[in-house]
Structures are given as structure tokens and as C-alpha cells.
Write a protein that holds these residues in place. Structure first.
Motif, short mmCIF file in Angstrom:
data_model
loop_
_atom_site.label_atom_id
_atom_site.label_comp_id
_atom_site.label_asym_id
_atom_site.label_seq_id
_atom_site.Cartn_x
_atom_site.Cartn_y
_atom_site.Cartn_z
N LEU A 193 -1.84 -12.66 10.36
CA LEU A 193 -0.93 -12.65 9.17
C LEU A 193 -2.05 -13.45 7.88
N VAL A 194 -1.52 -12.91 6.67
CA VAL A 194 -2.17 -13.28 5.49
C VAL A 194 -1.11 -14.19 4.65
N ALA A 211 -2.67 -5.80 2.83
CA ALA A 211 -2.45 -6.01 4.29
C ALA A 211 -1.88 -4.84 4.95
N HIS A 212 -0.77 -4.44 4.46
CA HIS A 212 0.09 -3.35 4.92
C HIS A 212 -0.80 -1.99 4.88
N ILE A 218 -0.24 -6.42 10.07
CA ILE A 218 -0.61 -7.64 9.67
C ILE A 218 0.58 -8.23 8.85
N ARG A 219 1.23 -9.40 9.08
CA ARG A 219 2.07 -9.88 8.51
C ARG A 219 1.78 -10.66 7.37
N ALA A 220 2.71 -10.62 6.29
CA ALA A 220 2.28 -11.10 4.76
C ALA A 220 3.48 -12.05 4.49
N VAL A 318 -5.05 -16.32 10.90
CA VAL A 318 -4.15 -16.45 9.62
C VAL A 318 -5.29 -16.78 8.55
N GLY A 319 -5.20 -15.61 7.72
CA GLY A 319 -5.95 -15.58 6.37
C GLY A 319 -5.06 -16.41 5.37
#
Length: 340
Positions: A193-194, A211-212, A218-220, A318-319
Motif C-alpha cells: 500500500l501507499v 499506484a493503481h 496496491i492499496r491507496a 508500506v510506501g
């Protein structure tokens, strides 16, 4: 109000922005800390946008918008509104392109941010605090100058530019992962995720779209101060909330979602996490002590929110976008006194 770029940007717009910003914006570092990983219970990858030109991620969106103007648009000059970082970034981008810039600034904006706007040659027009006052003053300046509006967040050009921070982050992390990967490793997202701060939603919209666009898995997630949680409440209720007064030390997170960013985040943002001002100051101190980085309150909110719910992120990669580093050092003693 005149809004020349109110459409949902496509992933290709983010790639175009990345090409446009090459040589203009810094490629900022991605930093790690074993001690912060241990504290959080997950792997943290910090995108150091506090080291971006003008001291914040805002230069990406500002420069993408300014340098995408036609010669005819540029000749009329640029108008924007800002509590600081966006105004300084637009002023710098306009100076680099050699065109006039006017920034509508609320009286409450920190001194250091007002000085950065003026230092880059922009004309400052003061206004009262509150979104309606900003909009009214901006409308008057647009009528006076005939300039091109570059809205701080409700603008596709700005959103596309902000999304380049996450494009870079994912590319940098992927290159590191490739360098140490084994043949039998299972494919998984570059990051799970970011997480980015939420104010008007320009950064978070660009973050989620990037991200998507790279990997839909990847979860935002967004992070917001408790004292300015209109974004959290808007996305929970499904109705954009406007007209609230914000009460937070995170001066860069006091704006409300725009129609464009609200629509994007309803589709692409999984959740909005909250943090108190005291938790935010504690996170600032951690970032100073462990990463040796000066990060302003707005940029520390994501780490503060993650640490509040650390069990939710256990074992994930995690970003985190550290959005800016423009701290008013004169106000620092008062800020630190808020820490628990």
C-alpha cells in the motif's frame, strides 16, 4: 470559478507529466529505517518529497501545469491560491518559465511559506481564512488579470504531476527488490500500500491513480488530521463536505476536497486514517531523530496515523509520501510542546 482542467486524468497523463518534469523536478530519495520498521511492525519506504524543489511535492504538480500551458496561455500569466507550498511551487515554476504569477494567500499562512512565494517573484494578494474567502479573492484576481488559473488540487494537470512521486517511488522500490530477488520468489505487488496526506486531494488522487495504474493490487490510503477531517467524513458519507473550519497545526492540510478529487478518491482511496496533532508532532520527532530529515507537520501525519493503527499494517510493505519540509523554525518550540 474558471477551471480549465477539470477532468479525471488518465494514467497516460501521469506518464506525460513524468516526461515533462524530467530535468525540472528532483528525483527524491526513498529512505529506510530499521528502527522505524521495528516500531511500526512493517516495512516502511519513505519518499522524501521534503527534499523536492521548493521544499515539497507541490513543485511536481505546479511545474507540470505551468510547463503544459500554451504560449498564449502563458503570456497571460498564472493565478493560484495557496496557504504556502503550492504558491511557492507555482511561483518557482513561473519564474523558471519567465511568466508572471499572482498568488492569493490567507492571512494565516506561515511566514516561511509567504517568504518563499515572494522570493520567487510572485505577487501576493492577501485574503481571509477559509475556502470561500480564497475562492472570492481568486475570482477577483482572475477578472483583473485574465490569467490562467492553476488550482492547487482540483486540476487534472496538478493531479498528474503529483502522481509522479508515486511513479518514482514504485520504480525505485522495484529496482531494489529486483536486485535482491531469488528465482523462486512469488510475484507480489512492489508495495502492499501507499499512504499520503489528504487535504484538497491533489496528492492523494495522483498517488492512487499512479499506484493503481502500475498495479491494481496496491492499496491507496490517505491520512488526515483529526482537526481537519472533512475528507474522512466526506468519503465515509458519500457527500462532499464543505465550509468547515479546520483546527490543526498541519497548515498544509486545511483545504477541503474539490469536486474532481472527491470523485477520484471515492473510486480509488480505500480509507482515510486520522491522527491527532500530538501524534503528528511525535511522528515529526521520530522522522528527525531516525531519518535525520526535517519534515513539516503535514508530512508527518501519515506516519502518525499508521502508528496509531500499527496492528492493521503488520508485516506489510508500506510506501509513505513525506510531503514537505517547510517548517517555521520560530514556531518550533510551541510545536514540540504538543508532543505527548
Amino acid at each position: 470559478m474558471h477551471d480549465p482542467a477539470c477532468h479525471v486524468p488518465r494514467f497516460s497523463d501521469l506518464l506525460d507529466a513524468a516526461a515533462r518534469l524530467r530535468g525540472l523536478a528532483h528525483v527524491t530519495s526513498v529512505l529506510r529505517s530499521r528502527s522505524l520498521d521495528a516500531l511500526a511492525g512493517c516495512e516502511l519506504y519513505f519518499k522524501a518529497e521534503n527534499l523536492q524543489r521548493a521544499g515539497a511535492f507541490k513543485f511536481r504538480g505546479a511545474a507540470n501545469a505551468v510547463f503544459s500551458l500554451t504560449p498564449e496561455q502563458a503570456a497571460r500569466g498564472v493565478v493560484t491560491q495557496s496557504s504556502g507550498n503550492h504558491g511557492a511551487a507555482v511561483a518557482l515554476a513561473c519564474r523558471l518559465r519567465g511568466i508572471p504569477c499572482t498568488v492569493v494567500v490567507p492571512h494565516s499562512a506561515p511566514r516561511i511559506k509567504r517568504e518563499a512565494i515572494a522570493r520567487n517573484g510572485a505577487r501576493i494578494v492577501d485574503c481571509e481564512v477559509g475556502q470561500s474567502a480564497r475562492d472570492e479573492a481568486t475570482r477577483a484576481v482572475l477578472e483583473e488579470t485574465g490569467g490562467e488559473l492553476i488550482h492547487p488540487f482540483n486540476d487534472a494537470r496538478v493531479i498528474a504531476g503529483q502522481g509522479t512521486a508515486t511513479l518514482e517511488l514504485l520504480g525505485q522500490v522495484e529496482r531494489r527488490a529486483r536486485a535482491r530477488a531469488g528465482d523462486g520468489d512469488e510475484p507480489r505487488p512492489v508495495l502492499d500500500l501507499v499512504l499520503a496526506p489528504l487535504s484538497g486531494g491533489g496528492l492523494m488522487s495522483g498517488t492512487a491513480l499512479a499506484a493503481h495504474g502500475i498495479d491494481p493490487r496496491i492499496r491507496a490510503l490517505a491520512a488526515e488530521p483529526e482537526g481537519a477531517c472533512d475528507g474522512h467524513d466526506s468519503l465515509k458519507s458519500g457527500t462532499r463536505i464543505t465550509g468547515r473550519s479546520a483546527n490543526t497545526i498541519s497548515d498544509g492540510l486545511r483545504a477541503e476536497l474539490g469536486p474532481l478529487t472527491f470523485a477520484i478518491l471515492r473510486e480509488h482511496c480505500e480509507d482515510v486514517l486520522l491522527a491527532s496533532d500530538a501524534e503528528t508532532v511525535a511522528a515529526m520527532r521520530l522522522l528527525w531523530e531516525r531519518l535525520k530529515l526535517v519534515v513539516e507537520p503535514s508530512g508527518a501525519v501519515p506516519l502518525a496515523a499508521l502508528l496509531r493503527q500499527r496492528e492493521r499494517f503488520a508485516g506489510l510493505r508500506v510506501g509513505i509520501i513525506l510531503s514537505g519540509g517547510n517548517v517555521d523554525l520560530d514556531a518550533l518550540p510551541g510545536l514540540l510542546a504538543l508532543a505527548p
